[in-house]
Motif scaffolding. Structure first.
Motif, PDB file in Angstrom:
ATOM      1  N   ASP A  18      -2.376   0.694   0.121  1.00 14.31           N
ATOM      2  CA  ASP A  18      -2.984  -0.609  -0.075  1.00 14.31           C
ATOM      3  C   ASP A  18      -2.349  -1.739   0.715  1.00 14.31           C
ATOM      4  O   ASP A  18      -2.948  -2.783   0.898  1.00 14.31           O
ATOM      5  CB  ASP A  18      -2.986  -0.940  -1.569  1.00 14.31           C
ATOM      6  CG  ASP A  18      -3.808   0.074  -2.327  1.00 14.31           C
ATOM      7  OD1 ASP A  18      -3.218   0.775  -3.154  1.00 14.31           O
ATOM      8  OD2 ASP A  18      -5.006   0.187  -2.070  1.00 14.31           O
ATOM      9  N   LEU A  19      -1.098  -1.566   1.190  1.00 11.92           N
ATOM     10  CA  LEU A  19      -0.473  -2.613   1.968  1.00 11.92           C
ATOM     11  C   LEU A  19      -0.640  -2.376   3.463  1.00 11.92           C
ATOM     12  O   LEU A  19      -0.053  -3.065   4.285  1.00 11.92           O
ATOM     13  CB  LEU A  19       1.010  -2.739   1.610  1.00 11.92           C
ATOM     14  CG  LEU A  19       1.268  -3.110   0.148  1.00 11.92           C
ATOM     15  CD1 LEU A  19       2.749  -3.361  -0.066  1.00 11.92           C
ATOM     16  CD2 LEU A  19       0.473  -4.330  -0.269  1.00 11.92           C
ATOM     17  N   MET A  34       1.906  -1.010  -6.408  1.00 13.19           N
ATOM     18  CA  MET A  34       0.980  -0.566  -5.373  1.00 13.19           C
ATOM     19  C   MET A  34      -0.377  -0.248  -5.997  1.00 13.19           C
ATOM     20  O   MET A  34      -1.166  -1.132  -6.244  1.00 13.19           O
ATOM     21  CB  MET A  34       1.562   0.638  -4.620  1.00 13.19           C
ATOM     22  CG  MET A  34       2.762   0.297  -3.746  1.00 13.19           C
ATOM     23  SD  MET A  34       2.338  -0.757  -2.344  1.00 13.19           S
ATOM     24  CE  MET A  34       1.382   0.362  -1.345  1.00 13.19           C
ATOM     25  N   GLY A  35      -0.652   1.026  -6.287  1.00 16.56           N
ATOM     26  CA  GLY A  35      -1.959   1.426  -6.781  1.00 16.56           C
ATOM     27  C   GLY A  35      -2.107   1.271  -8.278  1.00 16.56           C
ATOM     28  O   GLY A  35      -1.134   1.193  -9.031  1.00 16.56           O
ATOM     29  N   ALA A  46       4.854   5.324  -2.030  1.00 20.17           N
ATOM     30  CA  ALA A  46       3.607   5.460  -2.787  1.00 20.17           C
ATOM     31  C   ALA A  46       2.552   4.493  -2.277  1.00 20.17           C
ATOM     32  O   ALA A  46       2.851   3.361  -1.898  1.00 20.17           O
ATOM     33  CB  ALA A  46       3.870   5.203  -4.274  1.00 20.17           C
ATOM     34  N   GLY A  47       1.298   4.952  -2.277  1.00 22.38           N
ATOM     35  CA  GLY A  47       0.169   4.111  -1.919  1.00 22.38           C
ATOM     36  C   GLY A  47      -0.858   4.100  -3.030  1.00 22.38           C
ATOM     37  O   GLY A  47      -0.526   4.015  -4.213  1.00 22.38           O
ATOM     38  N   GLY A  48      -2.141   4.203  -2.673  1.00 19.76           N
ATOM     39  CA  GLY A  48      -3.217   4.129  -3.646  1.00 19.76           C
ATOM     40  C   GLY A  48      -3.295   5.347  -4.538  1.00 19.76           C
ATOM     41  O   GLY A  48      -2.830   6.441  -4.192  1.00 19.76           O
ATOM     42  N   TYR A  54      -3.104  10.813  -5.189  1.00 23.74           N
ATOM     43  CA  TYR A  54      -2.325   9.679  -4.741  1.00 23.74           C
ATOM     44  C   TYR A  54      -1.922   9.848  -3.286  1.00 23.74           C
ATOM     45  O   TYR A  54      -1.872  10.944  -2.753  1.00 23.74           O
ATOM     46  CB  TYR A  54      -1.092   9.461  -5.625  1.00 23.74           C
ATOM     47  CG  TYR A  54      -0.024  10.551  -5.599  1.00 23.74           C
ATOM     48  CD1 TYR A  54      -0.075  11.617  -6.488  1.00 23.74           C
ATOM     49  CD2 TYR A  54       1.040  10.494  -4.719  1.00 23.74           C
ATOM     50  CE1 TYR A  54       0.901  12.593  -6.492  1.00 23.74           C
ATOM     51  CE2 TYR A  54       2.030  11.453  -4.714  1.00 23.74           C
ATOM     52  CZ  TYR A  54       1.960  12.512  -5.611  1.00 23.74           C
ATOM     53  OH  TYR A  54       2.933  13.470  -5.609  1.00 23.74           O
ATOM     54  N   VAL A  55      -1.666   8.711  -2.662  1.00 21.81           N
ATOM     55  CA  VAL A  55      -1.270   8.678  -1.253  1.00 21.81           C
ATOM     56  C   VAL A  55       0.249   8.587  -1.181  1.00 21.81           C
ATOM     57  O   VAL A  55       0.868   7.782  -1.860  1.00 21.81           O
ATOM     58  CB  VAL A  55      -1.908   7.489  -0.533  1.00 21.81           C
ATOM     59  CG1 VAL A  55      -1.257   7.248   0.830  1.00 21.81           C
ATOM     60  CG2 VAL A  55      -3.405   7.709  -0.366  1.00 21.81           C
ATOM     61  N   GLU A  56       0.833   9.422  -0.337  1.00 19.72           N
ATOM     62  CA  GLU A  56       2.245   9.348  -0.025  1.00 19.72           C
ATOM     63  C   GLU A  56       2.382   9.039   1.466  1.00 19.72           C
ATOM     64  O   GLU A  56       2.121   9.890   2.313  1.00 19.72           O
ATOM     65  CB  GLU A  56       2.985  10.634  -0.353  1.00 19.72           C
ATOM     66  CG  GLU A  56       4.470  10.571  -0.013  1.00 19.72           C
ATOM     67  CD  GLU A  56       5.210  11.855  -0.360  1.00 19.72           C
ATOM     68  OE1 GLU A  56       4.668  12.932  -0.066  1.00 19.72           O
ATOM     69  OE2 GLU A  56       6.312  11.778  -0.922  1.00 19.72           O
TER      70      GLU A  56
END
Length: 251
Positions: free
Chosen positions: A40-41, A186-187, A230-232, A243-245
């Motif tokens: 997300d960033l 983050m998410g 970590a992301g969304g 989840y996004v790594e």
């Protein structure tokens, strides 16, 4: 129980999936269902609304452009439709409900802007959720819109991240969920049982985690740790958690 899916993407993960629940925007019986995840960033976040008339829509909030792009979708093909910018400042994550309510975490203005999709694309902003003093970077919402979870990267004064929880379509948070003293949010995601999930990064250990808040309340518990960054996050209809790594290796 859920199963985790990791990816090394730094932009977004775009996957055909079984029919999705509200946190990723699909609905039972909707041919438009697919799963979209983002870091997300990174400047791009993705949401997939359900079909409206004969058109399907995909929205991408663009952090560095201070706007959001709208695309028409045909399977995995996207055609640019328009750009929305009024009232947006540093928009991060975005999500939609099965019937087309579209939420944008508007980090630069400490709020979440709400739109409604019509057969001809999104309408103008219909309102917002106040997230005063926070930097919202992601948002999750159940189909009825009576439970919304907003991930805050931190406070505007440099404080730790948190989750703002909104109930019964109120525009002010009913409560704020925290974990630890220095995490960056983050998410955000909500499962079918009404539990909230929050992906975070710890700037001290340089690693990420996912935290569950049972009933979107209480102290929270780490359910996944050791994520490189970590992301969304999102759930599919079977309550499988994705989840996004970023910068990591798929496991």
């Amino acid at each position: 129980m859920f199963r985790s899916i990791l990816t090394r993407t730094s932009i977004f993960l775009f996957l055909p999936a079984a029919l999705l629940s509200g946190c990723a925007g699909g609905s039972p019986g909707s041919p438009a269902s697919f799963l979209a995840l983002s870091n997300d960033l990174s400047g791009t976040a993705v949401a997939a609304p359900a079909a409206q008339s004969s058109r399907d829509w995909m929205y991408m909030a663009q952090l560095y452009g201070n706007d959001a792009s709208v695309y028409q979708r045909d399977r995995l093909s996207l055609t640019y439709y328009e750009t929305v910018s009024t009232g947006l400042a540093s928009p991060y994550g975005t999500v939609s409900t099965p019937n087309g309510w579209w939420y944008v975490a508007n980090g630069g203005h400490s709020n979440v802007v709400i739109y409604r999709t019509t057969a001809n694309g999104p309408s103008g902003a219909l309102g917002s959720l106040d997230d005063f003093g926070e930097i919202p970077v992601n948002v999750a919402v159940i189909p009825s819109r009576r439970l919304v979870a907003v991930s805050n990267f931190g406070t505007t004064g440099g404080g730790a991240g948190s989750v703002s929880v909104y109930l019964n379509r109120q525009v002010e948070p009913a409560r704020t969920l925290t974990y630890g003293t220095a995490l960056n949010g983050m998410g955000a995601a909500i499962d079918r049982q009404g539990n909230c999930y929050w992906s975070v990064n710890d700037p001290r250990s340089k690693s990420g985690s996912i935290i569950e808040f049972a009933g979107c309340s209480g102290a929270g518990a780490v359910i996944i740790s050791g994520i490189a960054q970590a992301g969304g996050i999102a759930f599919d209809q079977s309550d499988d958690l994705y989840y996004v790594e970023e910068m990591g290796t798929a496991k």
